[in-house]
Enzyme design. Structure first.
Site, PDB file in Angstrom:
ATOM      1  N   TYR A 299     -14.132  49.065 -18.074  1.00  0.00           N
ATOM      2  CA  TYR A 299     -15.488  48.521 -18.162  1.00  0.00           C
ATOM      3  C   TYR A 299     -15.568  47.337 -19.132  1.00  0.00           C
ATOM      4  O   TYR A 299     -16.008  46.254 -18.752  1.00  0.00           O
ATOM      5  CB  TYR A 299     -16.481  49.610 -18.555  1.00  0.00           C
ATOM      6  CG  TYR A 299     -17.873  49.082 -18.766  1.00  0.00           C
ATOM      7  CD1 TYR A 299     -18.683  48.774 -17.683  1.00  0.00           C
ATOM      8  CD2 TYR A 299     -18.366  48.847 -20.049  1.00  0.00           C
ATOM      9  CE1 TYR A 299     -19.949  48.261 -17.871  1.00  0.00           C
ATOM     10  CE2 TYR A 299     -19.628  48.340 -20.251  1.00  0.00           C
ATOM     11  CZ  TYR A 299     -20.424  48.056 -19.157  1.00  0.00           C
ATOM     12  OH  TYR A 299     -21.669  47.544 -19.348  1.00  0.00           O
ATOM     13  N   GLU A 306     -15.307  38.644 -16.838  1.00  0.00           N
ATOM     14  CA  GLU A 306     -16.456  37.983 -16.223  1.00  0.00           C
ATOM     15  C   GLU A 306     -17.015  36.917 -17.162  1.00  0.00           C
ATOM     16  O   GLU A 306     -17.338  35.799 -16.731  1.00  0.00           O
ATOM     17  CB  GLU A 306     -17.533  39.012 -15.894  1.00  0.00           C
ATOM     18  CG  GLU A 306     -17.193  39.910 -14.713  1.00  0.00           C
ATOM     19  CD  GLU A 306     -18.299  40.916 -14.425  1.00  0.00           C
ATOM     20  OE1 GLU A 306     -19.393  40.766 -15.015  1.00  0.00           O
ATOM     21  OE2 GLU A 306     -18.076  41.836 -13.624  1.00  0.00           O
TER      22      GLU A 306
END
Length: 385
Positions: A299, A306
């Site tokens: 995660y 990103e």
């Protein structure tokens, strides 16, 4: 029997000659408090039930007979909370409760689970079961049995909703497995991940487009839980994929994009099989452990990649002016896409921290047995990473 809060979760109860089982219909459970005493059970938790969204639920039940509190237990998972109460032996040979509660008042949120009413280890001993029902259960319970849709369902066949969800999870698993395999083969044959995005561009876009169904499913009642969490996952992932990456050919050739797709696909290869197994009311400890353990590392890693992709794309969108609206125009409206991405980068860590594993969850992961993800499920949102 009392409750300090009007909201009660739906409960289905069943029994054997030695145990009583409760299925509490709550998803996304937070802050559970379950107190099992010899003559009562108290419950309070925040969770989702049907279309209500996240609410605080509680109940207190005075049991029909005493139970062994030390031998009783409960387990929290994605779909419900399971409670197992150990009956105390008494002089009654059958040891069958005619009802769960001490009082005979009928509670709308408490229903009998006839699929779990078994009193004999020998399935062929139907006459014994029938006589026990006749002796201990009243006419209202017989009516409920006849009206219970699960009894009318033919065993061995699944309903259309379950079939569709199984197909969807299987398709997504195969697609993400294909993406992961193609990227792995590209890395092995080329020795690097450069231009790896082009190898899996179409299938990864298909997977992320179909993910909108994970928002639609709870809205139409196919799955339980909140629709907002999967909606924002869908929105932000597709912002990265269909906008930031898709319109920047320079970033597409960078190895950083395949790294992100590696993270996405690796996580989903365990998430979708986990959902499929849960649909069949089965459990696989290995898949559950992998699904909730890899999430801890992947995660924050996915969120970091990103953010790095967005940061490296700022100069491109600043020079090209894509998606920016300048004045003057008829609408008298201006929008700076680069500024939007910069604000998104600033807010991204706060959103990640809000849905990242809490310290208590990390402690449970590393201190519990390798396959024990029960308590972790009660503390974590079911999110894509």
């Amino acid at each position: 029997m009392a409750s300090s809060i009007d909201l009660h979760p739906p409960i289905h109860w069943g029994q054997t000659s030695s145990t009583v089982s409760l299925r509490i219909g709550l998803t996304d459970v937070k802050y559970p408090k379950v107190e099992i005493n010899q003559d009562s059970i108290k419950f309070q938790a925040t969770g989702c039930s049907g279309s209500r969204g996240e609410q605080l639920y509680s109940f207190e039940i005075e049991l029909y007979e005493k139970v062994d509190a030390k031998a009783s237990s409960y387990k929290i998972n994605d779909r419900e909370i399971s409670v197992s109460l150990q009956k105390k032996k008494n002089d009654n040979n059958s040891n069958v409760w005619p009802r769960l509660t001490k009082a005979s008042a009928k509670l709308p949120w408490l229903k009998a689970d006839f699929d779990r009413m078994t009193f004999s280890e020998d399935d062929s001993d139907n006459e014994q079961k029938k006589s026990m029902f006749n002796k201990n259960f009243n006419e209202d319970m017989y009516k409920s049995l006849r009206q219970d849709p699960r009894k009318a369902r033919t065993k061995g066949f699944l309903d259309h909703r379950t079939n569709w969800l199984l197909f969807y999870n299987l398709f997504q698993f195969i697609a993400y497995f294909w993406v992961f395999t193609r990227l792995t083969m590209h890395l092995i044959t080329r020795g690097n991940l450069k231009n790896g995005y082009k190898v899996v561009e179409n299938p990864i876009k298909l997977c992320q487009t179909l993910a909108i169904l994970e928002t639609i499913h709870p809205l139409i009642g196919f799955t339980k839980g909140d629709y907002l969490v999967p909606f924002f996952q869908f929105l932000f992932r597709n912002l990265i994929l269909f906008v930031v990456i898709n319109f920047n050919r320079q970033i597409q050739t960078s190895p950083i994009v395949p790294c992100l797709l590696f993270v996405w696909s690796f996580v989903e290869m365990f998430r979708y099989p986990y959902y499929g197994i849960r649909l069949l009311n089965k459990e696989n400890r290995a898949i559950t452990w992998f699904r909730y353990t890899f999430w801890i590392v992947l995660y924050p890693l996915g969120a970091f990649i990103e953010g790095l992709i967005i940061y490296k794309s700022l100069d491109h969108y600043r020079s090209q002016g894509y998606f920016s609206i300048t004045l003057p125009n008829r609408a008298n409206f201006a929008f700076n896409f680069v500024l939007f991405l910069q604000i998104y980068l600033v807010l991204m860590p706060f959103g990640s921290l809000k849905q990242s594993p809490k310290p208590i969850a990390l402690l449970v992961y590393f201190r519990s047995s390798p396959y024990d993800a029960t308590h972790v499920e009660s503390t974590q949102k079911d999110i894509a990473y």
